[in-house]
Scaffold this motif. Sequence first.
Motif, PDB file in Angstrom:
ATOM      1  N   LEU A  13       0.841  -1.190   0.000  1.00  0.00           N
ATOM      2  CA  LEU A  13       0.000   0.000   0.000  1.00  0.00           C
ATOM      3  C   LEU A  13       0.881   1.246   0.000  1.00  0.00           C
ATOM      4  O   LEU A  13       2.090   1.177   0.157  1.00  0.00           O
ATOM      5  CB  LEU A  13      -0.918  -0.026   1.214  1.00  0.00           C
ATOM      6  N   ARG A  14       0.251   2.369  -0.179  1.00  0.00           N
ATOM      7  CA  ARG A  14       0.999   3.622  -0.357  1.00  0.00           C
ATOM      8  C   ARG A  14       1.945   3.897   0.804  1.00  0.00           C
ATOM      9  O   ARG A  14       1.675   3.559   1.942  1.00  0.00           O
ATOM     10  CB  ARG A  14       0.001   4.773  -0.484  1.00  0.00           C
ATOM     11  N   TRP A  44      -6.352   3.535   6.842  1.00  0.00           N
ATOM     12  CA  TRP A  44      -6.351   3.070   5.448  1.00  0.00           C
ATOM     13  C   TRP A  44      -7.515   2.117   5.212  1.00  0.00           C
ATOM     14  O   TRP A  44      -7.841   1.295   6.070  1.00  0.00           O
ATOM     15  CB  TRP A  44      -5.070   2.307   5.145  1.00  0.00           C
ATOM     16  N   ASP A  48      -7.600  -1.633  -0.912  1.00  0.00           N
ATOM     17  CA  ASP A  48      -7.090  -0.709  -1.936  1.00  0.00           C
ATOM     18  C   ASP A  48      -6.044   0.262  -1.408  1.00  0.00           C
ATOM     19  O   ASP A  48      -5.249   0.812  -2.176  1.00  0.00           O
ATOM     20  CB  ASP A  48      -8.251   0.060  -2.586  1.00  0.00           C
ATOM     21  N   ASN A  50      -6.514   3.241   0.187  1.00  0.00           N
ATOM     22  CA  ASN A  50      -6.851   4.669   0.215  1.00  0.00           C
ATOM     23  C   ASN A  50      -6.842   5.178   1.658  1.00  0.00           C
ATOM     24  O   ASN A  50      -7.330   4.508   2.568  1.00  0.00           O
ATOM     25  CB  ASN A  50      -8.230   4.916  -0.400  1.00  0.00           C
ATOM     26  N   ILE A  52      -8.255   7.178   4.621  1.00  0.00           N
ATOM     27  CA  ILE A  52      -9.577   7.660   5.020  1.00  0.00           C
ATOM     28  C   ILE A  52      -9.463   8.851   5.959  1.00  0.00           C
ATOM     29  O   ILE A  52     -10.248   9.800   5.891  1.00  0.00           O
ATOM     30  CB  ILE A  52     -10.364   6.536   5.730  1.00  0.00           C
TER      31      ILE A  52
END
Length: 297
Positions: A13-14, A44, A48, A50, A52
């Motif tokens: 993940l990022r 997160w 995916d 993202n 939050i």
Amino acid sequence: MLKGLHMVQLKILRRQARDIRSLAVHPQKDVVVTGSDDRLWKMWALPDGNIIMTGEGHTDWLSGCCFHPSGTQLVTSSGDATVRIWDLSKRGCILTLEGHAQAVWDCSWHSCGDFVASASMDSTSKIWDVNSERCRYTLRGHKDSVNSIEFLPFSNTVLTSSADKTLSLWDARTGLHVQTFYGHLHSCNHATFNVKGDMIASCDSRGVLKLWDIRQSVPIMSVDAGPRPANQAAFDYSGRTVAVASGDGSVKVLYLELGQLSSLRGHGEEEVHSVAFDHKARRLLSGGADGTLCLWT
């Protein structure tokens, strides 16, 4: 049991700006919180990745995070010597608990939701009453930094690990020491219960992982996953698999029934600080010094 975890798909993940020190998986939702050296916690969405929500307020690195049993609040610990409680619906800090003399390494929420425990570099742990916003007990007995703390689910038992090479059990109702486990030869970085609460996994600064029957004072299994530090351990839901965050950049996975140790690589050569199982989705998550959150499925 998570069979074949060495044959898994990895999703990275990022990146967070700095080291990810801690992980907390939401009790109901596909959400994970990470605490980082950049003084922030981030929430997160899984799988995916993202972001939050972000929590800002600590003035030093974040060391620990834990969800309220309902998932509506979060507790965090920090190098700024405070423990903070965050209301996720209000997106902000609603309470700062002060009293430790040095950095706070870890925090844990009691399953009733009314009490929080913290472990500090000042050699003490504290039991905080969230409703009265006060420290109920200070747990004294360790001779060095207390590196981790955890409530046994649905009980008043607290587990601590310390740089004095021991683990201890405490009674949160009285603040009294109950039992000490001896066996580590180096600073104990982390200790955790399995879901049933009858077994403990602990790991130390030389990479040794020990398994304990809670009724016995001697380890029932010892595994050398070193020589780099073992920073955190986590049981899967079945209690038959233990994951370890390793200083050599890998996540070590021990299958207890087979006595087999596997290595998962996704953080490069950077230290892995934290591991957590998402019991609902049967995933393993890891966070490291490379600032990435890895998702093993």
